[in-house]
Design a protein around this motif. Sequence first.
Motif, PDB file in Angstrom:
ATOM      1  N   GLU A  60       0.825  -1.203   0.000  1.00  0.00           N
ATOM      2  CA  GLU A  60       0.000   0.000   0.000  1.00  0.00           C
ATOM      3  C   GLU A  60       0.864   1.259   0.000  1.00  0.00           C
ATOM      4  O   GLU A  60       1.999   1.253   0.469  1.00  0.00           O
ATOM      5  N   ALA A  61       0.295   2.333  -0.532  1.00  0.00           N
ATOM      6  CA  ALA A  61       0.993   3.627  -0.576  1.00  0.00           C
ATOM      7  C   ALA A  61       1.148   4.168   0.841  1.00  0.00           C
ATOM      8  O   ALA A  61       0.204   4.143   1.624  1.00  0.00           O
ATOM      9  N   GLY A  62       2.330   4.667   1.150  1.00  0.00           N
ATOM     10  CA  GLY A  62       2.572   5.258   2.457  1.00  0.00           C
ATOM     11  C   GLY A  62       2.165   6.721   2.512  1.00  0.00           C
ATOM     12  O   GLY A  62       1.964   7.273   3.578  1.00  0.00           O
ATOM     13  N   ALA A  63       2.052   7.346   1.342  1.00  0.00           N
ATOM     14  CA  ALA A  63       1.691   8.761   1.267  1.00  0.00           C
ATOM     15  C   ALA A  63       0.878   9.000   0.000  1.00  0.00           C
ATOM     16  O   ALA A  63       0.959   8.229  -0.949  1.00  0.00           O
ATOM     17  N   ALA A  64       0.093  10.050   0.010  1.00  0.00           N
ATOM     18  CA  ALA A  64      -0.671  10.415  -1.182  1.00  0.00           C
ATOM     19  C   ALA A  64       0.291  10.983  -2.215  1.00  0.00           C
ATOM     20  O   ALA A  64       1.281  11.633  -1.878  1.00  0.00           O
ATOM     21  N   GLY A  65       0.028  10.712  -3.472  1.00  0.00           N
ATOM     22  CA  GLY A  65       0.874  11.224  -4.535  1.00  0.00           C
ATOM     23  C   GLY A  65       0.456  10.681  -5.884  1.00  0.00           C
ATOM     24  O   GLY A  65      -0.701  10.309  -6.083  1.00  0.00           O
ATOM     25  N   LYS A  66       1.416  10.615  -6.790  1.00  0.00           N
ATOM     26  CA  LYS A  66       1.159  10.160  -8.149  1.00  0.00           C
ATOM     27  C   LYS A  66       2.140   9.031  -8.458  1.00  0.00           C
ATOM     28  O   LYS A  66       3.316   9.104  -8.100  1.00  0.00           O
ATOM     29  N   GLU A  88       5.461   9.644  -6.497  1.00  0.00           N
ATOM     30  CA  GLU A  88       5.985  11.002  -6.411  1.00  0.00           C
ATOM     31  C   GLU A  88       5.035  11.838  -5.562  1.00  0.00           C
ATOM     32  O   GLU A  88       3.832  11.888  -5.824  1.00  0.00           O
ATOM     33  N   ALA A  89       5.597  12.457  -4.523  1.00  0.00           N
ATOM     34  CA  ALA A  89       4.817  13.331  -3.649  1.00  0.00           C
ATOM     35  C   ALA A  89       5.672  14.548  -3.325  1.00  0.00           C
ATOM     36  O   ALA A  89       6.817  14.399  -2.904  1.00  0.00           O
ATOM     37  N   MET A  90       5.157  15.722  -3.549  1.00  0.00           N
ATOM     38  CA  MET A  90       5.834  16.987  -3.272  1.00  0.00           C
ATOM     39  C   MET A  90       7.235  16.997  -3.896  1.00  0.00           C
ATOM     40  O   MET A  90       8.214  17.339  -3.254  1.00  0.00           O
ATOM     41  N   LYS A  91       7.314  16.574  -5.159  1.00  0.00           N
ATOM     42  CA  LYS A  91       8.542  16.558  -5.956  1.00  0.00           C
ATOM     43  C   LYS A  91       9.608  15.617  -5.397  1.00  0.00           C
ATOM     44  O   LYS A  91      10.779  15.734  -5.716  1.00  0.00           O
ATOM     45  N   MET A  92       9.202  14.652  -4.566  1.00  0.00           N
ATOM     46  CA  MET A  92      10.113  13.630  -4.061  1.00  0.00           C
ATOM     47  C   MET A  92       9.658  12.281  -4.590  1.00  0.00           C
ATOM     48  O   MET A  92       8.463  12.017  -4.667  1.00  0.00           O
ATOM     49  N   GLU A  93      10.599  11.449  -4.945  1.00  0.00           N
ATOM     50  CA  GLU A  93      10.288  10.098  -5.388  1.00  0.00           C
ATOM     51  C   GLU A  93      10.409   9.165  -4.189  1.00  0.00           C
ATOM     52  O   GLU A  93      11.474   9.052  -3.584  1.00  0.00           O
ATOM     53  N   ILE A  94       9.289   8.510  -3.856  1.00  0.00           N
ATOM     54  CA  ILE A  94       9.234   7.663  -2.671  1.00  0.00           C
ATOM     55  C   ILE A  94       9.068   6.208  -3.108  1.00  0.00           C
ATOM     56  O   ILE A  94       8.025   5.839  -3.654  1.00  0.00           O
TER      57      ILE A  94
END
Length: 125
Positions: A60-66, A88-94
Amino acid sequence: MKNYTITVNGSVYDVVVEEGQTSGAPVAAAPAAPRAVPKAAPAPAAAPAAGGAAGSVKIEAGAAGKVFKIEANVGQAVKKGDSVVIVEAMKMEIPVVAPQDGTVASINVAVGDAVEAGALLATLN
């Protein structure tokens, strides 16, 4: 006048709307401004994209993003800690990693999909 903030295809617009007259007097027509017709939000993926059976271990995704990149394929063996999907969340690749060793049973998202925290991205067997 009322102020609204509208998001269209990821672009944010501040809009001022004037209230019309309520009397019976006719109002001169103003030149029409371009209208943005909002699209319905895309429905979350309900079925695995690869058509395979879903596995018992959820990723599952740990944070909202794309969804930025899908690193693993259905049927691929992965080790604990291997990157399966990159969000990608807030210009960071997670990187979203495999919680244990297994085989990728399904990939439930596509590149470009918007996901919320806790959304099912993939499953393992």
